[in-house]
Design a protein around this motif. Structure first.
Motif, PDB file in Angstrom:
ATOM      1  N   GLY A   1      32.780  27.606  13.924  1.00  0.00           N
ATOM      2  CA  GLY A   1      33.470  26.701  13.011  1.00  0.00           C
ATOM      3  C   GLY A   1      33.805  25.341  13.580  1.00  0.00           C
ATOM      4  O   GLY A   1      34.570  24.587  12.972  1.00  0.00           O
ATOM      5  N   TYR A   2      33.217  25.004  14.724  1.00  0.00           N
ATOM      6  CA  TYR A   2      33.490  23.698  15.325  1.00  0.00           C
ATOM      7  C   TYR A   2      32.454  22.670  14.892  1.00  0.00           C
ATOM      8  O   TYR A   2      31.273  22.982  14.731  1.00  0.00           O
TER       9      TYR A   2
ATOM     10  N   LEU B   1      35.222  28.650  24.123  1.00  0.00           N
ATOM     11  CA  LEU B   1      35.980  29.203  22.994  1.00  0.00           C
ATOM     12  C   LEU B   1      37.162  30.028  23.497  1.00  0.00           C
ATOM     13  O   LEU B   1      38.264  29.936  22.950  1.00  0.00           O
ATOM     14  N   ALA B   2      36.928  30.817  24.542  1.00  0.00           N
ATOM     15  CA  ALA B   2      38.013  31.622  25.105  1.00  0.00           C
ATOM     16  C   ALA B   2      39.112  30.748  25.670  1.00  0.00           C
ATOM     17  O   ALA B   2      40.316  31.016  25.503  1.00  0.00           O
ATOM     18  N   ALA B   3      38.717  29.669  26.344  1.00  0.00           N
ATOM     19  CA  ALA B   3      39.707  28.762  26.928  1.00  0.00           C
ATOM     20  C   ALA B   3      40.503  28.040  25.849  1.00  0.00           C
ATOM     21  O   ALA B   3      41.704  27.789  26.016  1.00  0.00           O
TER      22      ALA B   3
ATOM     23  N   TRP C   1      25.506  24.525  21.194  1.00  0.00           N
ATOM     24  CA  TRP C   1      25.671  24.020  19.824  1.00  0.00           C
ATOM     25  C   TRP C   1      25.734  25.176  18.836  1.00  0.00           C
ATOM     26  O   TRP C   1      26.582  25.193  17.936  1.00  0.00           O
ATOM     27  N   GLN C   2      24.846  26.142  19.004  1.00  0.00           N
ATOM     28  CA  GLN C   2      24.833  27.307  18.118  1.00  0.00           C
ATOM     29  C   GLN C   2      26.139  28.092  18.208  1.00  0.00           C
ATOM     30  O   GLN C   2      26.713  28.482  17.187  1.00  0.00           O
TER      31      GLN C   2
ATOM     32  N   THR D   1      41.454  19.588  16.972  1.00  0.00           N
ATOM     33  CA  THR D   1      40.615  18.813  16.065  1.00  0.00           C
ATOM     34  C   THR D   1      39.423  19.622  15.556  1.00  0.00           C
ATOM     35  O   THR D   1      38.733  19.189  14.639  1.00  0.00           O
ATOM     36  N   ASN D   2      39.168  20.764  16.211  1.00  0.00           N
ATOM     37  CA  ASN D   2      37.989  21.583  15.902  1.00  0.00           C
ATOM     38  C   ASN D   2      36.693  20.796  16.067  1.00  0.00           C
ATOM     39  O   ASN D   2      35.726  20.977  15.324  1.00  0.00           O
TER      40      ASN D   2
END
Length: 224
Positions: free
Chosen positions: A42-43, A219-221, A35-36, A4-5
């Motif tokens: 891009g989320y 992000l890696a996961a 958050w940053q 869903t990003n």
């Protein structure tokens, strides 16, 4: 799972540090820096709090540009956060439990927040937490009755750090001890140094210095 990003940041609604009379809340840097990371990747970032509405803050550093930008740009949305029961786990790729001492009082007793985290994880999403945020993992039990943290490599605010903060006898329990009792393998770094531990789709950070790294671990996961 279909991506869903969108990432959900969970925030405490508890504003009193035990019986001390001192205020507390979510630690601003532990929401702002993730958050940053997420938005630059891009989320879309949404928020949830235990009581809904405008959650209390603590530890705000006006000299930190990211914290200032976070509160300025997200303030209107932070003022009207929903409760967990109002959200659908299918809308999120990950949930990130931000820390702050307030979490120790209300995250462990919020059954709806625990259910939301469980559903995101069982849908193939990522569960993450930093500093005292892993208090949100305490009630998180999978559908088979197993605590999410059982047998998992994790970290979070340590007993040593709690002692250094002078809060050992103020918090309702010691986070490290509680998670170890649930079967977690707790990994410690020196007090207040960055430490991020990833076990599959569970990502945890030890303290405020670990907030950015924990978000990067999410992000890696998500990339597998």
């Amino acid at each position: 799972m279909a991506r869903t990003n969108r990432v959900l940041i969970a925030l405490t609604s508890h504003d009193k540090l035990g019986d001390t009379g001192n205020p507390t809340g979510y630690y601003v840097s532990e929401a702002a820096h993730p958050w940053q990371v997420f938005r630059l990747a891009g989320y879309e970032v949404d928020y949830v709090s235990v009581k809904g509405g405008n959650p209390p803050t603590s530890g705000y550093d006006a000299d930190d540009e990211v914290q200032r930008l976070f509160l300025e740009s997200e303030g209107a949305r932070l003022a009207v956060t929903p409760k967990a029961a109002e959200l659908d786990a299918a809308d999120y790729d990950a949930i990130f439990y931000a820390g702050g001492h307030g979490t120790m009082w209300d995250f462990p007793t919020d059954a709806d927040l625990a259910e939301l985290g469980r559903d995101i994880y069982e849908n193939g999403g990522v569960v993450a937490a930093v500093c005292h945020g892993p208090a949100g993992l305490v009630p998180l039990v999978l559908s088979d009755g197993t605590p999410l943290v059982a047998g998992k490599d994790i970290t979070g605010f340590t007993n040593s750090e709690e002692e250094a903060a002078g809060a050992t006898h103020i918090v309702p329990f010691l986070l490290q001890t509680k998670l170890e009792e649930l079967g977690a393998r707790y990994h410690l770094a020196p007090d207040f140094t960055s430490n991020v531990v990833r076990d599959g789709r569970l990502v945890t950070g030890q303290n405020p210095a670990s907030a950015t790294g924990t978000a990067q671990g999410v992000l890696a996961a998500l990339k597998g």
